[in-house]
Design a protein around this motif. Structure first.
Motif, mmCIF file in Angstrom:
data_model
loop_
_atom_site.group_PDB
_atom_site.id
_atom_site.type_symbol
_atom_site.label_atom_id
_atom_site.label_comp_id
_atom_site.label_asym_id
_atom_site.label_seq_id
_atom_site.Cartn_x
_atom_site.Cartn_y
_atom_site.Cartn_z
ATOM 1 N N SER A 18 7.802 0.893 -2.232
ATOM 2 C CA SER A 18 8.390 -0.219 -1.283
ATOM 3 C C SER A 18 8.335 -0.285 0.235
ATOM 4 O O SER A 18 8.342 -1.124 0.563
ATOM 5 C CB SER A 18 10.231 -0.840 -2.381
ATOM 6 N N GLY A 19 8.685 1.148 0.620
ATOM 7 C CA GLY A 19 8.190 0.977 1.558
ATOM 8 C C GLY A 19 7.329 1.103 2.945
ATOM 9 O O GLY A 19 6.780 0.777 3.849
ATOM 10 N N ARG A 20 6.006 0.978 1.864
ATOM 11 C CA ARG A 20 4.999 0.594 2.337
ATOM 12 C C ARG A 20 4.008 -0.468 3.077
ATOM 13 O O ARG A 20 4.471 -1.713 2.309
ATOM 14 C CB ARG A 20 3.795 1.297 1.374
ATOM 15 N N ARG A 21 4.142 -0.585 4.302
ATOM 16 C CA ARG A 21 3.083 -1.467 4.512
ATOM 17 C C ARG A 21 1.704 -1.683 4.853
ATOM 18 O O ARG A 21 1.429 -0.233 5.591
ATOM 19 C CB ARG A 21 4.203 -2.111 6.352
ATOM 20 N N ILE A 22 0.663 -2.308 5.184
ATOM 21 C CA ILE A 22 -0.540 -2.333 5.388
ATOM 22 C C ILE A 22 -0.828 -3.809 5.993
ATOM 23 O O ILE A 22 0.172 -4.297 6.184
ATOM 24 C CB ILE A 22 -0.754 -3.071 4.116
ATOM 25 N N CYS A 23 -1.717 -2.730 7.289
ATOM 26 C CA CYS A 23 -2.122 -3.917 8.255
ATOM 27 C C CYS A 23 -3.167 -4.750 7.740
ATOM 28 O O CYS A 23 -4.276 -4.472 6.436
ATOM 29 C CB CYS A 23 -3.083 -3.431 9.414
ATOM 30 N N ARG A 24 -2.603 -6.262 7.676
ATOM 31 C CA ARG A 24 -4.250 -7.154 7.068
ATOM 32 C C ARG A 24 -5.769 -6.508 7.862
ATOM 33 O O ARG A 24 -6.384 -6.887 7.397
ATOM 34 C CB ARG A 24 -3.683 -8.433 7.502
ATOM 35 N N SER A 25 -5.633 -6.702 9.358
ATOM 36 C CA SER A 25 -7.216 -6.485 10.105
ATOM 37 C C SER A 25 -7.843 -5.088 9.417
ATOM 38 O O SER A 25 -8.305 -5.330 9.571
ATOM 39 C CB SER A 25 -6.239 -6.911 11.589
ATOM 40 N N CYS A 26 -6.706 -4.649 9.706
ATOM 41 C CA CYS A 26 -7.385 -2.972 10.102
ATOM 42 C C CYS A 26 -6.984 -1.965 8.645
ATOM 43 O O CYS A 26 -7.931 -0.523 8.447
ATOM 44 C CB CYS A 26 -7.272 -2.202 11.464
ATOM 45 N N GLY A 27 -6.546 -2.476 7.983
ATOM 46 C CA GLY A 27 -6.237 -1.303 6.243
ATOM 47 C C GLY A 27 -5.054 -0.357 6.842
ATOM 48 O O GLY A 27 -4.935 0.331 6.027
ATOM 49 N N ALA A 28 -4.644 -0.077 8.177
ATOM 50 C CA ALA A 28 -3.889 0.825 8.470
ATOM 51 C C ALA A 28 -2.645 0.957 7.719
ATOM 52 O O ALA A 28 -1.881 -0.010 7.571
ATOM 53 C CB ALA A 28 -3.666 1.167 9.926
ATOM 54 N N ILE A 29 -1.838 2.346 7.565
ATOM 55 C CA ILE A 29 -1.280 2.205 6.029
ATOM 56 C C ILE A 29 0.077 2.805 7.543
ATOM 57 O O ILE A 29 -0.010 3.984 7.768
ATOM 58 C CB ILE A 29 -1.246 3.114 5.780
ATOM 59 N N TYR A 30 1.644 2.142 6.946
ATOM 60 C CA TYR A 30 2.757 2.710 7.703
ATOM 61 C C TYR A 30 3.637 2.263 6.028
ATOM 62 O O TYR A 30 3.934 2.289 5.250
ATOM 63 C CB TYR A 30 3.122 1.304 8.535
ATOM 64 N N HIS A 31 4.922 3.184 7.007
ATOM 65 C CA HIS A 31 6.206 2.695 5.770
ATOM 66 C C HIS A 31 7.533 2.951 6.798
ATOM 67 O O HIS A 31 7.603 3.676 8.230
ATOM 68 C CB HIS A 31 6.496 4.300 5.382
ATOM 69 N N VAL A 32 8.005 2.336 6.467
ATOM 70 C CA VAL A 32 9.225 1.203 7.470
ATOM 71 C C VAL A 32 10.113 2.906 6.795
ATOM 72 O O VAL A 32 10.566 2.855 8.618
ATOM 73 C CB VAL A 32 9.761 0.249 6.267
ATOM 74 N N GLU A 33 10.285 4.087 6.908
ATOM 75 C CA GLU A 33 11.270 5.094 6.684
ATOM 76 C C GLU A 33 10.353 5.785 7.353
ATOM 77 O O GLU A 33 10.481 6.638 8.526
ATOM 78 C CB GLU A 33 11.466 5.677 5.399
#
Ligand SMILES: [Zn+2]
Length: 214
Positions: free
Chosen positions: A120-135
């Motif tokens: 649930s902490g995963r965030r994806i960039c709409r433009s380049c697809g890079a993956i982040y995590h809020v924690e």
């Protein structure tokens, strides 16, 4: 070495399979990739898969097993392989046992709450697809991609109700495989709540033991 990796969504089994596969020189075979390849190559099985997926239906066991069987006949699996995401059900496991001898099954254990927090902490960039995590890997500015400035969003699959639903499906369909393989003396447990590095170290020990036994 012929291996099966089991684990709930979010347990990290795909990442671990990919890392260890490169390390020991075994191909990682995921059913998702098998489906995509078959569709792309336009094989007879691929055309059937394509029709089913376009209708949004589940690919039936018989067809999945046929694809796996065909894939396991190729030259790059002569030294073994890692099955990632197959078998998913007891009938699939029984079908697999009818044409392959498996050396070991690795079970990546990860509690529901850890899975929910990870996914649930995963965030994806709409433009380049890079993956982040809020924690674990937050972007410098909330909601904005560090690389390209694009907008970060949550995939539908990573919404909490969807994660809980995926976990329920896993528990109903796939968890019975743990007992199935444990009963056959093939199961090895890995604590997948640890860091990737620690899980990998534990996994290397298991594989070493299996290699000695084989
Ligand atoms: Zn981006």
């Amino acid at each position: 070495m012929r291996l099966i990796f089991l684990g709930a969504p979010g347990a990290g089994k795909g990442t671990l399979a990919s890392t260890i596969g490169k390390e020991i020189g075994l191909p990682q075979l995921s059913t998702g990739d098998l489906f995509r390849d078959a569709v792309k190559n336009g094989t007879e099985l691929g055309l059937r898969v394509k029709g089913i997926m376009e209708k949004g239906e589940l690919v039936p066991d018989e067809l999945t097993v046929a694809l796996v069987r065909e894939r396991l006949g190729r030259a790059d699996t002569a030294q073994g392989y890692i099955l990632d995401g197959f078998p998913r059900t007891i009938p699939q496991a029984e079908a697999l046992a009818s044409f392959q001898r498996i050396d070991g099954v690795v079970n990546f254990q990860c509690g529901d709450e850890v899975v929910v927090r990870r996914l649930s902490g995963r965030r994806i960039c709409r433009s380049c697809g890079a993956i982040y995590h809020v924690e674990n890997m937050p972007p410098r500015r909330e909601g904005i991609c560090d690389r390209c400035g694009g907008e970060l969003y949550i995939r539908d699959d990573d919404r909490i109700d969807s994660i809980r639903n995926r976990l329920r499906v896993y528990q109903a369909q796939t968890e019975p495989l743990i007992g199935y393989y444990r009963g056959r003396g093939l199961l090895h447990d890995i604590d997948a709540e640890q860091t990737v590095e620690k899980s990998l170290a534990q996994l290397r020990k298991v594989l070493k033991k299996l290699r000695k036994a084989g």
